[in-house]
Design an enzyme around this catalytic site. Structure first.
Site, mmCIF file in Angstrom:
data_model
loop_
_atom_site.group_PDB
_atom_site.id
_atom_site.type_symbol
_atom_site.label_atom_id
_atom_site.label_comp_id
_atom_site.label_asym_id
_atom_site.label_seq_id
_atom_site.Cartn_x
_atom_site.Cartn_y
_atom_site.Cartn_z
ATOM 1 N N CYS A 154 0.838 -1.203 0.000
ATOM 2 C CA CYS A 154 0.000 0.000 0.000
ATOM 3 C C CYS A 154 0.869 1.249 0.000
ATOM 4 C CB CYS A 154 -0.936 -0.021 1.210
ATOM 5 S SG CYS A 154 -1.974 1.448 1.299
ATOM 6 N N CYS A 157 -0.313 4.085 2.117
ATOM 7 C CA CYS A 157 -0.117 3.891 3.564
ATOM 8 C C CYS A 157 1.330 4.163 3.951
ATOM 9 C CB CYS A 157 -0.413 2.455 3.988
ATOM 10 S SG CYS A 157 -1.807 1.703 3.191
ATOM 11 N N ASP A 158 2.255 3.643 3.174
ATOM 12 C CA ASP A 158 3.655 3.588 3.624
ATOM 13 C C ASP A 158 4.617 4.472 2.842
ATOM 14 O OD1 ASP A 158 2.904 1.689 5.512
ATOM 15 O OD2 ASP A 158 3.044 0.068 4.050
#
Ligand code: NDP
Length: 333
Positions: A154, A157-158
């Site tokens: 993701c 997300c990261d």
């Protein structure tokens, strides 16, 4: 008006041997935006939903950081906080939210049976499947070895952790193109590792990613493994033209390795009773959340390979609760 089941408010628990059996009007399986929204609507419609949260309460959003595109949060919100808000709202109207994982289903009779954690049996008049989808991995041992040390599925997300660094994205679809462009805004360089000599992504996305200056597309490359010390990714070993003339090994230096090769809908335990597409996404009757089994509805990513957004999942959760309520209403009218 519903003719009462054998139920008062909520669900009535009976202890039967050897299996614990409980009968409910509405069972919701899964707890992402779709499941919680279904729970809000179903509670407010007085069909007393019982929800099992599954392995990852809150669903995929709990692995994200900032959510900036969900209407109603003008300053953005973190995924876990947003899911906690959804849950509180569902519980405020009486949704019975529980820990537990649906492990088996039998939709062959009029009353639908779902087993929780291989022991408790829920007999439900309506079932709302909101089990979501899970990101796919290549299946390399190194993905596990470097989990939490540079491997992610993701980018939104990261990606933040790789600002100014070099990363790679694997895949050639819209997700890969989108993630590569997102990372290009944060990172120094993004390699897009594509196994064929063309992208599967839509024309507009393909053109856009190919125009992005700090994205380098590695056509016809496949990943063999990752390298690094102490569980932290420092590079990837790729194979170009695998199995063809001119096959060669290629090494790249990267700090982050992002998978974007598609998702697997969490539909296995229901698949026998549902129509699914070739990937396993549950088919619903267009414009509704109805599956081919009366009283069983599907919402969110388990039935949506296309939009896969929190807001579309929430919308389809609303549809599922309304469809379930109308199903019960018609049954008892
Ligand atoms: P897709 O299934 O569309 O694409 C998966 C990509 O990963 C393909 O390029 C595939 O290669 C590649 N791939 C699969 N397995 C491997 C492997 N083992 N090794 C290397 N590469 C692999 O998945 P997406 O998640 O990209 O998209 C899913 C759906 O969501 C699509 O319908 C897409 O259009 C939609 N979507 C739309 C968006 C938008 O409109 N903004 C954004 C994101 C997704 P190959 O092509 O060779 O099969």
């Amino acid at each position: 008006m519903f003719k009462p089941l054998d139920l008062k408010e909520g669900s009535e628990k009976q202890t039967l041997q050897p299996t614990d059996v409980e009968r409910v009007k509405c069972l919701i399986i899964g707890s992402g935006p779709a499941g919680y929204t279904a729970a809000i609507y179903a509670s407010r419609a007085n069909i007393y939903p019982v929800m099992y949260e599954g392995l990852q309460p809150g669903g995929q959003l709990t692995t994200t950081t900032e959510v900036e595109n969900y209407p109603g949060y003008p300053e953005g919100v973190t995924g876990p906080v947003m899911m906690e808000d959804f849950k509180k709202q569902a519980q405020r109207f009486g949704a019975d939210v529980r820990w537990g994982m649906a492990t088996k289903a039998d939709f062959s009779g009029e009353i639908h049976k779902v087993w929780i954690d291989d022991s408790k049996l829920i007999e439900a008049e309506t079932v709302i499947i909101a089990t979501g989808a899970t990101a796919k991995y290549l299946g390399l041992d190194d993905e596990k070895k470097y989990a939490g040390g540079g491997v992610s599925a993701c980018a939104t997300c990261d990606g933040f952790f790789y600002r100014g660094k070099d990363v790679a994205v694997v895949g050639g679809g819209d997700t890969a193109a989108e993630e590569a462009m997102y990372l290009a805004g944060l990172c120094r360089k993004v390699y897009l590792i594509v196994r064929r000599d063309e992208l599967r992504a839509s024309k507009v996305m393909s053109e856009r990613v190919q125009r992005t200056p700090n994205v380098e597309i590695l056509w016809k490359h496949q990943t063999k493994g990752l390298t690094g010390d102490n569980g932290v990714v420092e590079g990837a070993v790729l194979v170009k033209n695998k199995g063809e003339a001119g096959e060669e090994e290629v090494k790249i230096k990267i700090d982050g390795f992002f998978l974007a090769i598609g998702h697997k809908p969490n539909s296995e335990i229901f698949a026998e009773f549902m129509d699914t597409d070739e990937v396993g996404y549950i088919k619903t009757i267009p414009g509704t959340s109805k599956t081919k089994v009366p009283g069983v509805f599907a919402c969110g990513d388990v039935q949506d390979s296309h939009y896969r957004q929190a807001v579309t999942a929430a919308g389809s959760g609303c549809m599922a609760a309304i469809d379930a309520e109308r199903y019960l209403s018609e049954k008892y009218s």
